[in-house]
Design a protein around this motif. Structure first.
Motif, PDB file in Angstrom:
ATOM      1  N   LEU A  56       0.816  -1.322  -0.039  1.00 29.93           N
ATOM      2  CA  LEU A  56       0.140   0.050   0.039  1.00 29.93           C
ATOM      3  C   LEU A  56       0.736   1.270   0.074  1.00 29.93           C
ATOM      4  O   LEU A  56       0.409   2.180  -0.754  1.00 29.93           O
ATOM      5  N   LEU A  57       1.871   1.210   0.835  1.00 31.50           N
ATOM      6  CA  LEU A  57       2.950   2.667   0.884  1.00 31.50           C
ATOM      7  C   LEU A  57       3.537   2.646  -0.614  1.00 31.50           C
ATOM      8  O   LEU A  57       3.607   4.028  -1.123  1.00 31.50           O
ATOM      9  N   ILE A  58       3.907   1.561  -1.170  1.00 32.93           N
ATOM     10  CA  ILE A  58       4.572   1.851  -2.402  1.00 32.93           C
ATOM     11  C   ILE A  58       3.780   2.194  -3.592  1.00 32.93           C
ATOM     12  O   ILE A  58       3.817   3.185  -4.274  1.00 32.93           O
ATOM     13  N   LEU A  59       2.369   1.657  -3.458  1.00 31.52           N
ATOM     14  CA  LEU A  59       1.401   2.061  -4.420  1.00 31.52           C
ATOM     15  C   LEU A  59       1.123   3.539  -4.161  1.00 31.52           C
ATOM     16  O   LEU A  59       0.767   4.132  -5.104  1.00 31.52           O
ATOM     17  N   LEU A  60       1.049   3.929  -2.966  1.00 33.15           N
ATOM     18  CA  LEU A  60       0.755   5.665  -2.768  1.00 33.15           C
ATOM     19  C   LEU A  60       1.795   6.450  -3.110  1.00 33.15           C
ATOM     20  O   LEU A  60       1.803   7.274  -3.898  1.00 33.15           O
ATOM     21  N   LEU A  61       3.181   5.967  -3.030  1.00 35.05           N
ATOM     22  CA  LEU A  61       4.464   6.517  -3.576  1.00 35.05           C
ATOM     23  C   LEU A  61       4.184   6.757  -5.126  1.00 35.05           C
ATOM     24  O   LEU A  61       4.442   7.751  -5.440  1.00 35.05           O
ATOM     25  N   ILE A  62       4.039   5.590  -5.669  1.00 34.59           N
ATOM     26  CA  ILE A  62       4.103   5.758  -6.994  1.00 34.59           C
ATOM     27  C   ILE A  62       2.858   6.453  -7.647  1.00 34.59           C
ATOM     28  O   ILE A  62       3.183   7.246  -8.382  1.00 34.59           O
ATOM     29  N   ASN A  98       1.443   9.038  -6.171  1.00 33.72           N
ATOM     30  CA  ASN A  98       1.996  10.492  -5.598  1.00 33.72           C
ATOM     31  C   ASN A  98       3.118  10.756  -6.846  1.00 33.72           C
ATOM     32  O   ASN A  98       2.885  12.052  -7.130  1.00 33.72           O
ATOM     33  N   PHE A  99       3.862  10.133  -7.203  1.00 35.02           N
ATOM     34  CA  PHE A  99       5.008  10.544  -8.154  1.00 35.02           C
ATOM     35  C   PHE A  99       4.132  10.644  -9.500  1.00 35.02           C
ATOM     36  O   PHE A  99       4.476  11.611 -10.297  1.00 35.02           O
ATOM     37  N   SER A 100       3.288   9.888 -10.075  1.00 35.88           N
ATOM     38  CA  SER A 100       2.488  10.016 -11.228  1.00 35.88           C
ATOM     39  C   SER A 100       1.551  11.196 -11.221  1.00 35.88           C
ATOM     40  O   SER A 100       1.088  11.701 -12.301  1.00 35.88           O
ATOM     41  N   ALA A 101       1.113  11.666  -9.895  1.00 38.99           N
ATOM     42  CA  ALA A 101       0.069  12.709 -10.004  1.00 38.99           C
ATOM     43  C   ALA A 101       1.130  14.036 -10.331  1.00 38.99           C
ATOM     44  O   ALA A 101       0.202  15.235 -10.232  1.00 38.99           O
ATOM     45  N   GLN A 102       2.344  13.987  -9.861  1.00 34.88           N
ATOM     46  CA  GLN A 102       2.939  15.567 -10.190  1.00 34.88           C
ATOM     47  C   GLN A 102       3.142  15.813 -11.784  1.00 34.88           C
ATOM     48  O   GLN A 102       2.804  15.188 -12.507  1.00 34.88           O
ATOM     49  N   ASP A 103       2.540  17.152 -11.624  1.00 31.64           N
ATOM     50  CA  ASP A 103       2.691  17.797 -13.268  1.00 31.64           C
ATOM     51  C   ASP A 103       4.047  17.509 -13.780  1.00 31.64           C
ATOM     52  O   ASP A 103       4.806  17.368 -13.270  1.00 31.64           O
ATOM     53  N   PHE A 156      -2.348   5.115 -17.576  1.00 34.17           N
ATOM     54  CA  PHE A 156      -3.531   5.662 -17.780  1.00 34.17           C
ATOM     55  C   PHE A 156      -3.731   7.029 -17.059  1.00 34.17           C
ATOM     56  O   PHE A 156      -4.090   7.827 -17.416  1.00 34.17           O
ATOM     57  N   HIS A 157      -3.578   7.001 -15.661  1.00 34.70           N
ATOM     58  CA  HIS A 157      -3.725   7.850 -14.964  1.00 34.70           C
ATOM     59  C   HIS A 157      -2.764   9.016 -15.258  1.00 34.70           C
ATOM     60  O   HIS A 157      -3.029  10.198 -15.156  1.00 34.70           O
ATOM     61  N   GLN A 158      -1.528   8.883 -15.568  1.00 36.24           N
ATOM     62  CA  GLN A 158      -0.745   9.876 -16.028  1.00 36.24           C
ATOM     63  C   GLN A 158      -1.055  10.757 -17.164  1.00 36.24           C
ATOM     64  O   GLN A 158      -0.811  11.815 -17.630  1.00 36.24           O
ATOM     65  N   SER A 159      -1.874  10.140 -17.827  1.00 35.74           N
ATOM     66  CA  SER A 159      -2.402  10.679 -19.262  1.00 35.74           C
ATOM     67  C   SER A 159      -3.404  11.741 -18.937  1.00 35.74           C
ATOM     68  O   SER A 159      -3.687  12.411 -19.852  1.00 35.74           O
ATOM     69  N   PHE A 160      -3.990  11.830 -17.536  1.00 36.97           N
ATOM     70  CA  PHE A 160      -4.678  12.937 -17.270  1.00 36.97           C
ATOM     71  C   PHE A 160      -4.156  14.085 -16.603  1.00 36.97           C
ATOM     72  O   PHE A 160      -4.693  14.902 -16.149  1.00 36.97           O
TER      73      PHE A 160
END
Length: 175
Positions: A14-20, A22-27, A127-131
């Protein structure tokens, strides 16, 4: 106590999923800035350690040159860690007899689900990063992520085989 430990086995994943995530949510600019800082730090430390005597301009130039490599290595490392952390709760929660079971059973019961869950998250992450503004999700990054995942799966398989051989050897001496 055993039940608590079983539930805690999920925590690293769960922690690594959240970390990844978070990194993907950065513009785009934020993500690029972070990877440039890491690249610059690597070049700066190498310059200091090996006395290359690089100027500030050369430091920046070389940091830009390795930035893509640093980004891809970060992808592989994140997903290597994710695969290991997904394996842990699967190992804890799924019944597995260890040494008495063949390597094929180990692969189907633990390695294959680890691989599939990790690759599934890599695909959904792209897919998330595409947004995300300034970012794009690419199948190439899923392949890069998969290199880290496959490496972890190979390492787990080799480790399991070594443990099985050691236990079988011990059991043959005990007879």
């Amino acid at each position: 106590m055993k039940t608590i430990l079983r539930w805690l086995s999920i925590l690293p994943a769960l922690l690594i999923l959240l970390l990844i995530f978070n990194f993907s949510a950065q513009d785009g600019p934020t993500s690029g800035s972070l990877s440039f800082k890491v690249s610059y730090t690597i070049i700066f430390l190498a310059n200091r350690l090996f006395s290359f005597h690089l100027s500030k301009t050369e430091l920046f130039s070389r940091a830009e040159a390795i930035q893509l490599i640093v980004r891809k290595l970060a992808h592989m490392t994140e997903y290597f860690a994710l695969a290991l952390s997904i394996y842990l709760p699967l190992r804890v929660w799924l019944p597995y007899k260890g040494v008495s079971v063949s390597g094929k059973h180990f692969f189907i019961r633990l390695i294959l689900p680890t691989f599939l869950l990790s690759v599934l998250f890599a695909a959904t992450d792209e897919f998330h990063q595409s947004f995300v503004p300034g970012r794009c999700g690419t199948p190439v990054d899923v392949l890069v992520d998969s290199i880290g995942i496959v490496t972890a799966c190979i390492l787990l398989t080799v480790y399991n085989r070594c443990i099985r051989k050691r236990r079988n050897l011990r059991n043959s001496y005990a007879k």
